[in-house]
Enzyme design. Structure first.
Site, PDB file in Angstrom:
ATOM      1  N   ASN A  83      23.093  23.703  -3.620  1.00  0.00           N
ATOM      2  CA  ASN A  83      23.968  24.243  -2.841  1.00  0.00           C
ATOM      3  C   ASN A  83      25.238  23.598  -2.986  1.00  0.00           C
ATOM      4  O   ASN A  83      25.511  22.769  -3.980  1.00  0.00           O
ATOM      5  CB  ASN A  83      23.516  23.921  -1.165  1.00  0.00           C
ATOM      6  CG  ASN A  83      23.815  24.699   0.076  1.00  0.00           C
ATOM      7  OD1 ASN A  83      24.992  25.253  -0.156  1.00  0.00           O
ATOM      8  ND2 ASN A  83      22.923  25.167   0.708  1.00  0.00           N
ATOM      9  N   HIS A 113      26.154   0.878 -14.985  1.00  0.00           N
ATOM     10  CA  HIS A 113      27.041  -0.094 -15.694  1.00  0.00           C
ATOM     11  C   HIS A 113      26.254  -1.420 -15.767  1.00  0.00           C
ATOM     12  O   HIS A 113      25.470  -1.567 -15.024  1.00  0.00           O
ATOM     13  CB  HIS A 113      28.219  -0.197 -14.977  1.00  0.00           C
ATOM     14  CG  HIS A 113      29.112   1.026 -14.854  1.00  0.00           C
ATOM     15  ND1 HIS A 113      29.910   1.558 -15.892  1.00  0.00           N
ATOM     16  CD2 HIS A 113      29.305   2.023 -13.823  1.00  0.00           C
ATOM     17  CE1 HIS A 113      30.422   2.636 -15.653  1.00  0.00           C
ATOM     18  NE2 HIS A 113      30.103   2.952 -14.164  1.00  0.00           N
ATOM     19  N   SER A 158      17.539  14.058   4.255  1.00  0.00           N
ATOM     20  CA  SER A 158      18.991  13.920   4.215  1.00  0.00           C
ATOM     21  C   SER A 158      19.434  12.455   4.406  1.00  0.00           C
ATOM     22  O   SER A 158      18.934  11.872   5.047  1.00  0.00           O
ATOM     23  CB  SER A 158      19.679  14.813   5.464  1.00  0.00           C
ATOM     24  OG  SER A 158      19.379  16.104   5.114  1.00  0.00           O
ATOM     25  N   THR A 163      15.970   4.927  -4.824  1.00  0.00           N
ATOM     26  CA  THR A 163      16.254   3.603  -5.871  1.00  0.00           C
ATOM     27  C   THR A 163      15.219   3.350  -6.969  1.00  0.00           C
ATOM     28  O   THR A 163      15.210   2.727  -7.666  1.00  0.00           O
ATOM     29  CB  THR A 163      16.941   2.594  -5.230  1.00  0.00           C
ATOM     30  OG1 THR A 163      15.694   2.232  -4.267  1.00  0.00           O
ATOM     31  CG2 THR A 163      17.999   2.551  -4.416  1.00  0.00           C
ATOM     32  N   LYS A 164      13.923   4.218  -6.382  1.00  0.00           N
ATOM     33  CA  LYS A 164      12.869   4.109  -7.329  1.00  0.00           C
ATOM     34  C   LYS A 164      11.996   5.274  -7.272  1.00  0.00           C
ATOM     35  O   LYS A 164      12.384   6.311  -6.649  1.00  0.00           O
ATOM     36  CB  LYS A 164      11.894   2.897  -6.747  1.00  0.00           C
ATOM     37  CG  LYS A 164      11.505   3.097  -5.516  1.00  0.00           C
ATOM     38  CD  LYS A 164      10.524   1.870  -4.814  1.00  0.00           C
ATOM     39  CE  LYS A 164       9.985   2.329  -3.525  1.00  0.00           C
ATOM     40  NZ  LYS A 164       8.882   1.426  -3.039  1.00  0.00           N
ATOM     41  N   LYS A 181       5.987  10.293   5.063  1.00  0.00           N
ATOM     42  CA  LYS A 181       4.785  10.776   5.331  1.00  0.00           C
ATOM     43  C   LYS A 181       4.246  11.389   3.985  1.00  0.00           C
ATOM     44  O   LYS A 181       4.916  11.794   3.188  1.00  0.00           O
ATOM     45  CB  LYS A 181       4.744  11.606   6.448  1.00  0.00           C
ATOM     46  CG  LYS A 181       5.615  12.925   6.405  1.00  0.00           C
ATOM     47  CD  LYS A 181       5.273  13.954   7.631  1.00  0.00           C
ATOM     48  CE  LYS A 181       6.204  15.101   7.464  1.00  0.00           C
ATOM     49  NZ  LYS A 181       6.257  15.875   8.856  1.00  0.00           N
TER      50      LYS A 181
END
Length: 187
Positions: A83, A113, A158, A163-164, A181
């Site tokens: 989108n 970085h 949203s 991060t994993k 869930k």
């Protein structure tokens, strides 16, 4: 090893390398063409994306504006939709399975970085690949960070900051994202 080879191998690389500069310029020209081609010319837009990306399935639809670093490191399966306002920093491979949907303003970032300030100030960069399985749906304003793998049937809420990595059949959300869930798929 070339700077491009280092980049794709996840090693420190120099983004000001002449080959990488040319590749980024090519991607910027193609994304500019995509973003300025009218939605009335759907097939032309598809042709631009197929030329920009490393590989695609048959059905692909990307709303403008779309931006990426190289394009050639992006691989999408069949039935892919992105989108408005999608940004994919593809210094490393970004791979999507089939039937993946990206809501508005999704950011997918392989670029990173060095943590050490001396290394960071040297201008060298790193990149880590991102992989998403089949049937992934990424909610609006979600961010997928370097090195993340998402399994099949994953829904990212949203605004999530992922991060994993996560396995199959889960809804994840929050900052940092966690399992909200499990999804039980209908047979």
């Amino acid at each position: 090893m070339s700077e491009k080879g280092k980049m794709l191998a996840g090693r420190l690389y120099d983004p000001s390398d002449e080959e990488l500069l040319k590749l980024r310029l090519s991607a910027r020209l193609l994304t500019e063409a995509l973003n300025t081609t009218s939605v009335e010319y759907h097939q032309k837009r598809v042709e631009i994306v197929k030329h920009l990306f490393g590989s695609t399935g048959n059905t692909i639809h990307i709303e403008s504006s779309f931006n990426c670093d190289y394009g050639s490191n992006i691989h999408v399966g069949d039935n892919f939709y992105a989108n408005f306002g999608c940004v994919i920093l593809d210094a490393a491979q970004v791979t999507f399975g089939e039937n993946c949907l990206l809501a508005p303003q999704v950011g997918i970032y392989t670029a990173t970085h060095p943590l050490d300030p001396t290394e960071r100030n040297s201008g060298l960069e790193l990149a880590k690949p991102i992989t998403m399985g089949d049937n992934c749906w990424i909610g609006g304003h979600a961010v997928i960070n370097p090195g993340v793998t998402l399994g099949n049937n994953v829904v990212v809420a949203s605004g999530a900051v992922v991060t994993k990595s996560f396995g199959d059949n889960v809804v994840i959300g929050g900052n940092p994202a966690k399992v909200l869930k499990e999804i039980i798929a209908k047979p």
